[in-house]
Motif scaffolding. Sequence first.
Motif, PDB file in Angstrom:
ATOM      1  N   GLY A 125      40.629  28.112  33.466  1.00  0.00           N
ATOM      2  CA  GLY A 125      40.564  27.807  34.886  1.00  0.00           C
ATOM      3  C   GLY A 125      41.122  28.910  35.756  1.00  0.00           C
ATOM      4  N   ASN A 126      41.974  29.755  35.177  1.00  0.00           N
ATOM      5  CA  ASN A 126      42.547  30.877  35.921  1.00  0.00           C
ATOM      6  C   ASN A 126      41.843  32.190  35.610  1.00  0.00           C
ATOM      7  N   THR A 127      40.644  32.114  35.042  1.00  0.00           N
ATOM      8  CA  THR A 127      39.885  33.328  34.758  1.00  0.00           C
ATOM      9  C   THR A 127      39.566  34.094  36.030  1.00  0.00           C
ATOM     10  N   VAL A 128      39.264  33.381  37.108  1.00  0.00           N
ATOM     11  CA  VAL A 128      38.921  34.040  38.371  1.00  0.00           C
ATOM     12  C   VAL A 128      40.096  34.873  38.863  1.00  0.00           C
ATOM     13  N   GLU A 129      41.302  34.275  38.863  1.00  0.00           N
ATOM     14  CA  GLU A 129      42.478  35.018  39.318  1.00  0.00           C
ATOM     15  C   GLU A 129      42.716  36.254  38.459  1.00  0.00           C
ATOM     16  N   LEU A 130      42.526  36.116  37.150  1.00  0.00           N
ATOM     17  CA  LEU A 130      42.750  37.259  36.257  1.00  0.00           C
ATOM     18  C   LEU A 130      41.746  38.378  36.541  1.00  0.00           C
ATOM     19  N   ALA A 171      46.556  42.014  44.743  1.00  0.00           N
ATOM     20  CA  ALA A 171      46.701  41.355  43.444  1.00  0.00           C
ATOM     21  C   ALA A 171      47.902  40.427  43.439  1.00  0.00           C
ATOM     22  N   GLN A 172      49.027  40.860  44.006  1.00  0.00           N
ATOM     23  CA  GLN A 172      50.211  40.007  44.068  1.00  0.00           C
ATOM     24  C   GLN A 172      49.956  38.784  44.944  1.00  0.00           C
ATOM     25  N   SER A 173      49.319  39.001  46.085  1.00  0.00           N
ATOM     26  CA  SER A 173      49.069  37.891  47.011  1.00  0.00           C
ATOM     27  C   SER A 173      48.116  36.864  46.407  1.00  0.00           C
ATOM     28  N   ILE A 174      47.160  37.311  45.609  1.00  0.00           N
ATOM     29  CA  ILE A 174      46.241  36.373  44.953  1.00  0.00           C
ATOM     30  C   ILE A 174      47.003  35.460  43.998  1.00  0.00           C
ATOM     31  N   MET A 175      47.928  36.038  43.226  1.00  0.00           N
ATOM     32  CA  MET A 175      48.718  35.228  42.294  1.00  0.00           C
ATOM     33  C   MET A 175      49.585  34.226  43.056  1.00  0.00           C
ATOM     34  N   LEU A 176      50.252  34.700  44.108  1.00  0.00           N
ATOM     35  CA  LEU A 176      51.092  33.803  44.899  1.00  0.00           C
ATOM     36  C   LEU A 176      50.255  32.734  45.585  1.00  0.00           C
ATOM     37  N   GLY A 177      49.109  33.127  46.139  1.00  0.00           N
ATOM     38  CA  GLY A 177      48.246  32.165  46.798  1.00  0.00           C
ATOM     39  C   GLY A 177      47.721  31.104  45.855  1.00  0.00           C
ATOM     40  N   SER A 178      47.430  31.490  44.612  1.00  0.00           N
ATOM     41  CA  SER A 178      46.966  30.514  43.630  1.00  0.00           C
ATOM     42  C   SER A 178      48.053  29.489  43.307  1.00  0.00           C
ATOM     43  N   ILE A 179      49.295  29.966  43.181  1.00  0.00           N
ATOM     44  CA  ILE A 179      50.409  29.046  42.919  1.00  0.00           C
ATOM     45  C   ILE A 179      50.592  28.088  44.089  1.00  0.00           C
ATOM     46  N   LEU A 180      50.607  28.622  45.311  1.00  0.00           N
ATOM     47  CA  LEU A 180      50.791  27.773  46.489  1.00  0.00           C
ATOM     48  C   LEU A 180      49.635  26.799  46.658  1.00  0.00           C
ATOM     49  N   SER A 181      48.424  27.243  46.366  1.00  0.00           N
ATOM     50  CA  SER A 181      47.264  26.358  46.477  1.00  0.00           C
ATOM     51  C   SER A 181      47.380  25.184  45.511  1.00  0.00           C
ATOM     52  N   SER A 222      38.616  29.818  44.190  1.00  0.00           N
ATOM     53  CA  SER A 222      38.770  29.708  42.736  1.00  0.00           C
ATOM     54  C   SER A 222      39.288  28.346  42.319  1.00  0.00           C
ATOM     55  N   ASN A 223      40.061  27.688  43.188  1.00  0.00           N
ATOM     56  CA  ASN A 223      40.646  26.386  42.839  1.00  0.00           C
ATOM     57  C   ASN A 223      39.809  25.207  43.322  1.00  0.00           C
ATOM     58  N   ALA A 224      38.671  25.475  43.951  1.00  0.00           N
ATOM     59  CA  ALA A 224      37.829  24.372  44.432  1.00  0.00           C
ATOM     60  C   ALA A 224      37.371  23.457  43.296  1.00  0.00           C
ATOM     61  N   PRO A 225      36.894  23.972  42.146  1.00  0.00           N
ATOM     62  CA  PRO A 225      36.527  23.070  41.048  1.00  0.00           C
ATOM     63  C   PRO A 225      37.727  22.299  40.501  1.00  0.00           C
ATOM     64  N   GLU A 226      38.872  22.954  40.425  1.00  0.00           N
ATOM     65  CA  GLU A 226      40.075  22.263  39.950  1.00  0.00           C
ATOM     66  C   GLU A 226      40.474  21.145  40.902  1.00  0.00           C
ATOM     67  N   LEU A 227      40.339  21.395  42.205  1.00  0.00           N
ATOM     68  CA  LEU A 227      40.623  20.352  43.184  1.00  0.00           C
ATOM     69  C   LEU A 227      39.703  19.163  42.997  1.00  0.00           C
ATOM     70  N   THR A 228      38.420  19.437  42.780  1.00  0.00           N
ATOM     71  CA  THR A 228      37.464  18.350  42.544  1.00  0.00           C
ATOM     72  C   THR A 228      37.815  17.550  41.300  1.00  0.00           C
ATOM     73  N   GLN A 229      38.187  18.241  40.226  1.00  0.00           N
ATOM     74  CA  GLN A 229      38.535  17.568  38.975  1.00  0.00           C
ATOM     75  C   GLN A 229      39.793  16.721  39.134  1.00  0.00           C
TER      76      GLN A 229
END
Length: 388
Positions: free
Chosen positions: A78-83, A98-108, A299-306
Motif C-alpha cells: 500500500g505504500n508502494t506509491v510513496e516509495l 521526498a521528506q514532505s511526502i513521507m510526513l504527509g503520508s503519516i499525517l494523512s 496515494s491513500n485514497a484506496p486505503e481510505l475507501t478500504q
Amino acid sequence: MSPYRLPSLLRHLVGINVLLVFVPLGFVAAELRWHVLMVSAFNFLAIIPLSALISDASDTIGNRWGSLIGGVVNATFGNTVELIVGILAISHDELGVAQSIMLGSILSDILLVQGFCIITAARGTGVICVNSAVVDSLSSLMLMAAMALVLPTALYSTFPDTAGHVGISNRILSFSRATVAVLLVVYVVYLYFQLKTHSSLFTEHNDDADRDAYGNGPKPPTATSTGRPRQQGDECPADDEQDDRPSMNAVCMAAAVLVISGVLIGKCTHSFMQCLDGMTETLGITKSFVALILIPVASNAPELTQVVAASRKQKIDFAVGVIIGSILQIALFVLPILVVIGWLMDRPMDLYFETSQTYILLFAVILVNQVLQDRQYTYLHGVMLLCV
C-alpha cells in the motif's frame, strides 16, 4: 457471484477504475509536451486508480495466506506509491519533497483516514472499542518512530554555530544514517513480534474478547449460507474459509498487476516530477503543499475507501490495524530505505525536517496516541482528528 454484490462491484469499477483513462492521457501529454498543468493533472489522477489496483492485488495475495499476512502485505504494498515517488524525488534532487511526502503520508493516515474511520464506525453504534493489546503495542511504536524523526531537528539547534552550516549538516546526516539503521532493526523485530511470537494479539478472536470486556455485548450471530442468523446448534463447514481463499491463478494475476501498476506509477510519477516546478509556479502553490497534501491524498485514497468500508461493517480493529500498520511501514521502513537509497545515490537525504513540519508531526502523534488510549471512541474523536 451473489446478485447483491454486483451493484457494489459496478460502483467500485465506475468510481475508481474509470480514472485509468488518465494513464494513457498522461503518457500522451508528457510525450507531446502539452501544458504543464495538463501533464501534471493527468499523471496525478492516473496515480489514484493505479494505487487502487495495487491495494486490491495486495489484498488478493494476502488473503491467500490468511488475514494476518494479508494485513502485512496490504500495508507493505500500500505504500508502494510513496516509495516510488520518494525515490524519484531524490533522483531529481528534491530531497525536501521526498521528506514532505513521507510526513504527509503519516499525517494523512493518522488524521484524515483515521478520522473518517472513527466517524463511520461510531455513526451506527455510538461508542466503539478497539483491541487494547494492539493499541498499546502499536501506539508505543508509533511514538518511538516519531521521536526518531524529531531528534535530528532538536539536535540541529544544539550544535554550536562555530561548527558551520556544512559541519552541522554532516553531523545530522551521519546521525540520520545511524538512526535509520536502528529503525530498520525495530521494523524487523516488529514483524517478528506480529507474525511469530505474539500473533495471537492480532487475531480476531482476541479482538472479540477485548470488545466483550468493554461491555459491547456478545458478538452478533453470523449468517449461514441461507441468509438466516447462525444458531448455536448449526454446523459450520470447515472448508468455508478455504473456499474464500483465492486460487493460485488469481494470486499470479495479482502479482502481475502489482508489477505492471508499479511500473506505470513510476512512469506517471516521473512525468509529474518533471512538471513540478512549472505547475507550482503557474498555480502559485509551494512544493511542500503538493508533497504534504496532494500526493498523500492521491496515494491513500484506496486505503481510505478500504478503511471506511471496514468501519461500516464494524471491523474497527482491522481498520485501525491497517492505519497504524501503514504509519509504521512509512516511519520504520519506507523513510529509512529512502535515506539508504539517498546514501547510495550520494544524495544528502536525512531525517532533518523543517521545524514547522517537525512540530506538526510531534503534536499529531501525541494527539492520536491520547485518542487511542481512550479505548472507547465516539464520532467526536473522529471530528477532532479531521479538524487537526
